[in-house]
Design an enzyme around this catalytic site. Structure first.
Site, PDB file in Angstrom:
ATOM      1  CB  ALA A  82      22.023 -35.756 -82.362  1.00 11.62           C
ATOM      2  CB  SER A  85      28.317 -30.226 -78.326  1.00  6.68           C
ATOM      3  OG  SER A  85      29.583 -30.520 -78.892  1.00  6.68           O
ATOM      4  CB  THR A 125      24.054 -28.754 -71.003  1.00  3.15           C
ATOM      5  OG1 THR A 125      25.094 -27.997 -70.387  1.00  3.15           O
ATOM      6  CG2 THR A 125      23.215 -27.773 -71.806  1.00  3.15           C
ATOM      7  CG  ASP A 126      26.387 -27.535 -66.166  1.00  8.73           C
ATOM      8  OD1 ASP A 126      26.604 -27.416 -67.396  1.00  8.73           O
ATOM      9  OD2 ASP A 126      27.304 -27.505 -65.309  1.00  8.73           O
ATOM     10  CD  GLU A 127      27.792 -24.916 -71.164  1.00  6.43           C
ATOM     11  OE1 GLU A 127      27.686 -23.960 -71.939  1.00  6.43           O
ATOM     12  OE2 GLU A 127      28.705 -25.755 -71.244  1.00  6.43           O
ATOM     13  CE1 TYR A 150      25.533 -27.214 -76.502  1.00  9.89           C
ATOM     14  CE2 TYR A 150      26.281 -26.205 -74.450  1.00  9.89           C
ATOM     15  CZ  TYR A 150      25.883 -27.327 -75.168  1.00  9.89           C
ATOM     16  OH  TYR A 150      25.818 -28.557 -74.551  1.00  9.89           O
ATOM     17  CB  SER A 151      23.545 -22.340 -72.726  1.00  7.68           C
ATOM     18  OG  SER A 151      23.737 -20.955 -72.820  1.00  7.68           O
ATOM     19  CE  LYS A 154      21.797 -29.827 -75.164  1.00 11.22           C
ATOM     20  NZ  LYS A 154      21.647 -31.139 -75.875  1.00 11.22           N
ATOM     21  CG  LEU A 190      40.043 -26.346 -70.767  1.00  9.94           C
ATOM     22  CD1 LEU A 190      40.647 -25.042 -71.237  1.00  9.94           C
ATOM     23  CD2 LEU A 190      39.598 -26.227 -69.312  1.00  9.94           C
ATOM     24  NE  ARG A 214      32.576 -23.606 -68.236  1.00  8.46           N
ATOM     25  CZ  ARG A 214      32.476 -22.284 -68.015  1.00  8.46           C
ATOM     26  NH1 ARG A 214      32.555 -21.816 -66.774  1.00  8.46           N
ATOM     27  NH2 ARG A 214      32.294 -21.447 -69.014  1.00  8.46           N
ATOM     28  CG  ASN A 249      38.630 -22.677 -67.410  1.00  5.53           C
ATOM     29  OD1 ASN A 249      37.992 -23.688 -67.098  1.00  5.53           O
ATOM     30  ND2 ASN A 249      38.079 -21.648 -68.025  1.00  5.53           N
ATOM     31  N   GLY A 275      30.698 -13.123 -73.584  1.00  4.97           N
ATOM     32  CA  GLY A 275      29.617 -13.687 -72.766  1.00  4.97           C
ATOM     33  C   GLY A 275      30.033 -14.893 -71.930  1.00  4.97           C
TER      34      GLY A 275
HETATM   35  P1  NAD Z   1      29.763 -33.912 -79.721  1.00  2.95           P
HETATM   36  O1  NAD Z   1      29.801 -32.616 -80.449  1.00  2.95           O
HETATM   37  O2  NAD Z   1      31.028 -34.631 -79.435  1.00  2.95           O
HETATM   38  O3  NAD Z   1      28.830 -34.945 -80.540  1.00  2.95           O
HETATM   39  C1  NAD Z   1      27.626 -34.566 -81.140  1.00  2.95           C
HETATM   40  C2  NAD Z   1      27.215 -35.667 -82.094  1.00  2.95           C
HETATM   41  O4  NAD Z   1      25.950 -35.288 -82.682  1.00  2.95           O
HETATM   42  C3  NAD Z   1      28.195 -35.877 -83.257  1.00  2.95           C
HETATM   43  O5  NAD Z   1      28.436 -37.255 -83.438  1.00  2.95           O
HETATM   44  C4  NAD Z   1      27.466 -35.286 -84.451  1.00  2.95           C
HETATM   45  O6  NAD Z   1      27.800 -35.911 -85.691  1.00  2.95           O
HETATM   46  C5  NAD Z   1      26.006 -35.524 -84.076  1.00  2.95           C
HETATM   47  N1  NAD Z   1      25.087 -34.587 -84.739  1.00  2.95           N
HETATM   48  C6  NAD Z   1      25.223 -33.231 -84.837  1.00  2.95           C
HETATM   49  N2  NAD Z   1      24.197 -32.719 -85.524  1.00  2.95           N
HETATM   50  C7  NAD Z   1      23.386 -33.751 -85.853  1.00  2.95           C
HETATM   51  C8  NAD Z   1      22.146 -33.856 -86.541  1.00  2.95           C
HETATM   52  N3  NAD Z   1      21.550 -32.754 -87.061  1.00  2.95           N
HETATM   53  N4  NAD Z   1      21.574 -35.058 -86.693  1.00  2.95           N
HETATM   54  C9  NAD Z   1      22.188 -36.181 -86.193  1.00  2.95           C
HETATM   55  N5  NAD Z   1      23.361 -36.145 -85.540  1.00  2.95           N
HETATM   56  C10 NAD Z   1      23.951 -34.947 -85.361  1.00  2.95           C
HETATM   57  O7  NAD Z   1      28.943 -33.627 -78.401  1.00  2.95           O
HETATM   58  P2  NAD Z   1      29.096 -34.271 -76.943  1.00  2.95           P
HETATM   59  O8  NAD Z   1      30.076 -33.476 -76.172  1.00  2.95           O
HETATM   60  O9  NAD Z   1      29.259 -35.726 -77.069  1.00  2.95           O
HETATM   61  O10 NAD Z   1      27.658 -33.940 -76.338  1.00  2.95           O
HETATM   62  C11 NAD Z   1      26.576 -34.839 -76.548  1.00  2.95           C
HETATM   63  C12 NAD Z   1      25.315 -34.259 -75.906  1.00  2.95           C
HETATM   64  O11 NAD Z   1      25.521 -34.075 -74.520  1.00  2.95           O
HETATM   65  C13 NAD Z   1      24.922 -32.890 -76.482  1.00  2.95           C
HETATM   66  O12 NAD Z   1      23.521 -32.857 -76.580  1.00  2.95           O
HETATM   67  C14 NAD Z   1      25.416 -31.917 -75.426  1.00  2.95           C
HETATM   68  O13 NAD Z   1      24.632 -30.745 -75.421  1.00  2.95           O
HETATM   69  C15 NAD Z   1      25.234 -32.731 -74.160  1.00  2.95           C
HETATM   70  N6  NAD Z   1      26.154 -32.382 -73.057  1.00  2.95           N
HETATM   71  C16 NAD Z   1      27.506 -32.325 -73.292  1.00  2.95           C
HETATM   72  C17 NAD Z   1      28.355 -32.030 -72.235  1.00  2.95           C
HETATM   73  C18 NAD Z   1      29.857 -31.998 -72.439  1.00  2.95           C
HETATM   74  O14 NAD Z   1      30.594 -31.626 -71.516  1.00  2.95           O
HETATM   75  N7  NAD Z   1      30.384 -32.379 -73.591  1.00  2.95           N
HETATM   76  C19 NAD Z   1      27.837 -31.785 -70.949  1.00  2.95           C
HETATM   77  C20 NAD Z   1      26.444 -31.850 -70.759  1.00  2.95           C
HETATM   78  C21 NAD Z   1      25.617 -32.161 -71.824  1.00  2.95           C
HETATM   79  P1  TYD Z   2      34.777 -25.706 -73.151  1.00  8.37           P
HETATM   80  O1  TYD Z   2      35.556 -26.974 -73.091  1.00  8.37           O
HETATM   81  O2  TYD Z   2      34.643 -25.021 -74.472  1.00  8.37           O
HETATM   82  O3  TYD Z   2      33.358 -26.002 -72.497  1.00  8.37           O
HETATM   83  P2  TYD Z   2      32.172 -24.976 -72.019  1.00  8.37           P
HETATM   84  O4  TYD Z   2      32.410 -23.661 -72.641  1.00  8.37           O
HETATM   85  O5  TYD Z   2      30.943 -25.643 -72.559  1.00  8.37           O
HETATM   86  O6  TYD Z   2      32.235 -24.965 -70.531  1.00  8.37           O
HETATM   87  O7  TYD Z   2      35.448 -24.662 -72.170  1.00  8.37           O
HETATM   88  C1  TYD Z   2      35.649 -24.965 -70.803  1.00  8.37           C
HETATM   89  C2  TYD Z   2      36.263 -23.749 -70.164  1.00  8.37           C
HETATM   90  O8  TYD Z   2      37.559 -23.541 -70.725  1.00  8.37           O
HETATM   91  C3  TYD Z   2      35.500 -22.461 -70.437  1.00  8.37           C
HETATM   92  O9  TYD Z   2      35.539 -21.637 -69.272  1.00  8.37           O
HETATM   93  C4  TYD Z   2      36.258 -21.813 -71.568  1.00  8.37           C
HETATM   94  C5  TYD Z   2      37.692 -22.245 -71.316  1.00  8.37           C
HETATM   95  N1  TYD Z   2      38.520 -22.365 -72.526  1.00  8.37           N
HETATM   96  C6  TYD Z   2      39.733 -21.663 -72.620  1.00  8.37           C
HETATM   97  O10 TYD Z   2      40.149 -20.943 -71.685  1.00  8.37           O
HETATM   98  N2  TYD Z   2      40.485 -21.791 -73.769  1.00  8.37           N
HETATM   99  C7  TYD Z   2      40.067 -22.560 -74.818  1.00  8.37           C
HETATM  100  O11 TYD Z   2      40.781 -22.619 -75.845  1.00  8.37           O
HETATM  101  C8  TYD Z   2      38.837 -23.287 -74.691  1.00  8.37           C
HETATM  102  C9  TYD Z   2      38.341 -24.143 -75.819  1.00  8.37           C
HETATM  103  C10 TYD Z   2      38.101 -23.161 -73.527  1.00  8.37           C
END
Ligand code: NAD
Ligand code: TYD
Length: 342
Positions: A82, A85, A125-127, A150-151, A154, A190, A214, A249, A275
Site C-alpha cells: 500500500a 505510488s 523501489t529502485d527510485e 515519492y521516492s 519510499k 507511462l 527506465r 521513454n 526533478g
Molecule cells: P498503485 O498505486 O497501483 O496501488 C496502491 C494501492 O495502495 C491501491 O490499491 C490503494 O488503494 C492502496 N492504498 C493507498 N493508500 C493506502 C492506505 N493509506 N492504506 C491502505 N491502502 C492504501 O501502486 P502499485 O504500482 O501497484 O505499487 C505497489 C507498491 O509497489 C508501492 O508500494 C510502490 O511504491 C511499489 N513499487 C511500484 C513499482 C511500479 O512500477 N509500479 C515499482 C517498484 C515498487
Molecule cells: P512513470 O510511469 O510515471 O513512472 P516513474 O516516474 O515512477 O518512473 O514514468 C515513467 C517515465 O515516463 C518517466 O521518465 C516519466 C515519463 N512520462 C512521460 O514522459 N509522460 C507521461 O505522461 C508520464 C506519465 C511519464
C-alpha cells in the site's frame, strides 16, 4: 500460511494476490486496502467466491484494525505494498505521500511488532537510489539519494522497516524493484497512459526530450520475486529486482504507436517533469544468485501482451478513469499540453 497483503487492490497488489492464490492454493490472503483512486475491486473479480481471499477496506495508519485482523486471521506474514505510488501526484500534493508512505508504514510496522508477525516484506523501489548517469546500475549498496517526494517517502519507509529489524528484532526483508508494466496498471503511468491516449487518437505527452531511461519488468515477474523473497529472503537483507530491459521513454511510446498502427504525429513533447530522474538501471545479481529468481518475460513479448490487454479491456479502464479521477486527469493532462504550447 496466512498472509496480509496491503494495497492488494492496486496494480501490483492485485496481480500479487492472484499470483499467490494460483501458486500457493492453501494460503489464506487477507487483502487490506483503502481503495483510493488507484485501488479497484474490479481488479479481483476472478477471486469472487474464493474462501481463501478476504478483502478488508482500511487504512494502513489504523493500528487497532490491523492488530485485530492479524489476531483474527492468524496472520504470519505481511507483504506491504500500500502506497501513494505516482511521482507526478507527489509533485502536485506531497502531504498524502508522507501520511501513507512514511507514517502509514511506521504504524503498520508497530502493529506487526505488537502482534508478533513472523515476517514483514517491505516492497520498496529502485527510485530510492536516485538517478544514474549513462552507465552503471544500482546495487543494494548504492547510496540512497531519492530525488522526488515519492521516492523520498519510499526511502523513509524502506529505512524504517530496516530500523524495526535492527532495533526491535522484527523479521524484515526489503525488495527494491524497477518500473513494472502489465495488466491492471492505472492509466496515469507511462505505458497504460500512452496506450489509452493512442486508442483515443489523443496526443501522447512525452516529458522533456523523451531520452529518460527506465528498466522495465513485467508485473508477474515482480510478483514471483516477491513470493521468493518472502519465503527465502534472509532477514534484514535488501534485494534488488529488475529485468535488464532498459528503454528510453520515446522508444516505448513509438513501440506502442506501432503496435496500435497509430501515427507518430500523435507524440507531443511537453515541459519536463520537475526533478525528473534521468536513468534507472537495476543490478539483480543478488536475488538471482541467492534466491534463484529469474524473469520469465521478455520486454517485447510482455509489452505486446499488455497493449493487447488494454485494447481488449476498454470497459475496465473506462470505468477506473471515470468520476473524480476523470476531472483530475483532464485538468492535469490539459495543463501538460498547454505547457508544451507555451
Ligand atoms: P498503485 O498505486 O497501483 O496501488 C496502491 C494501492 O495502495 C491501491 O490499491 C490503494 O488503494 C492502496 N492504498 C493507498 N493508500 C493506502 C492506505 N493509506 N492504506 C491502505 N491502502 C492504501 O501502486 P502499485 O504500482 O501497484 O505499487 C505497489 C507498491 O509497489 C508501492 O508500494 C510502490 O511504491 C511499489 N513499487 C511500484 C513499482 C511500479 O512500477 N509500479 C515499482 C517498484 C515498487
Ligand atoms: P512513470 O510511469 O510515471 O513512472 P516513474 O516516474 O515512477 O518512473 O514514468 C515513467 C517515465 O515516463 C518517466 O521518465 C516519466 C515519463 N512520462 C512521460 O514522459 N509522460 C507521461 O505522461 C508520464 C506519465 C511519464
Amino acid at each position: 500460511m496466512n498472509v496480509l497483503v496491503t494495497g492488494g487492490c492496486g496494480f501490483i497488489g492485485s496481480n500479487l494476490v492472484k499470483y499467490i492464490r494460483r501458486h500457493r492454493p492453501d494460503w489464506k490472503v487477507v487483502n487490506f486496502d483503502k481503495l483510493t483512486y488507484a485501488g479497484n475491486l474490479e481488479n479481483l473479480t476472478e477471486l469472487e467466491g474464493d474462501p481463501n481471499h478476504v478483502f478488508v477496506r482500511g487504512d494502513v495508519g489504523n493500528k487497532e484494525l490491523i492488530e485485530h485482523l492479524v489476531r483474527l486471521h492468524g496472520i504470519e506474514a505481511v507483504m506491504h505494498l500500500a502506497a501513494e505510488s505516482h511521482v507526478d501526484r507527489s509533485i502536485l500534493g506531497p502531504e498524502v505521500f508522507t501520511v501513507t508512505n512514511v507514517l502509514g508504514t511506521q504504524v503498520l510496522l508497530e502493529a506487526c511488532r505488537a502482534t508478533g508477525v513472523k515476517r514483514f516484506l517491505m516492497v520498496s523501489t529502485d527510485e530510492v537510489y536516485g538517478s544514474l548517469g549513462p552507465t552503471g546500475s544500482f546495487t543494494e549498496t548504492s547510496p540512497l539519494q531519492p530525488s522526488s517526494v515519492y521516492s523520498a517517502s519510499k526511502t523513509s519507509a524502506d529505512l524504517m522497516a530496516l530500523a524495526y529489524e535492527h532495533t526491535f528484532g522484527l523479521d524484515v526483508v526489503v525488495t527494491r524493484c524497477s518500473n513494472n508494466y502489465g495488466r491492471y496498471q492505472f492509466p496515469e503511468k507511462l505505458i497504460p497512459l500512452m496506450v489509452v491516449n493512442a486508442l483515443g487518437d489523443k496526443p501522447l505527452p512525452v516529458y522533456g526530450d523523451g531520452g529518460n531511461v527506465r528498466d522495465w519488468l513485467h508485473v508477474e515477474d515482480h510478483c514471483q520475486a516477491l513470493l521468493i523473497a518472502l519465503e527465502k529472503g534472509r532477514r534484514g537483507e535488501v534485494y534488488n529486482i529488475g529485468g535488464g530491459a532498459e528503454r528510453k521513454n520515446i522508444e516505448i511510446v513509438k513501440g506502442i504507436l506501432s503496435a496500435l498502427s497509430k501515427p507518430e504525429t500523435l507524440i507531443k513533447y511537453v515541459k519536463d517533469r520537475p526533478g525528473h530522474d534521468r536513468r534507472y538501471a537495476i543490478d539483480p545479481a543478488k536475488i538471482k544468485a541467492e534466491l534463484g529468481w529469474k524473469p520469465a518475460h521478455t520486454f517485447e513479448q510482455g509489452l505486446a501482451e499488455t497493449v493487447r490487454w488494454y485494447v481488449d479491456n476498454r470497459p475496465w479502464w473506462e470505468r477506473v478513469m471515470s468520476g473524480a479521477y476523470r476531472q483530475y486527469f483532464d485538468t492535469q493532462y490539459k495543463a501538460r499540453l498547454d505547457q508544451a504550447a507555451a
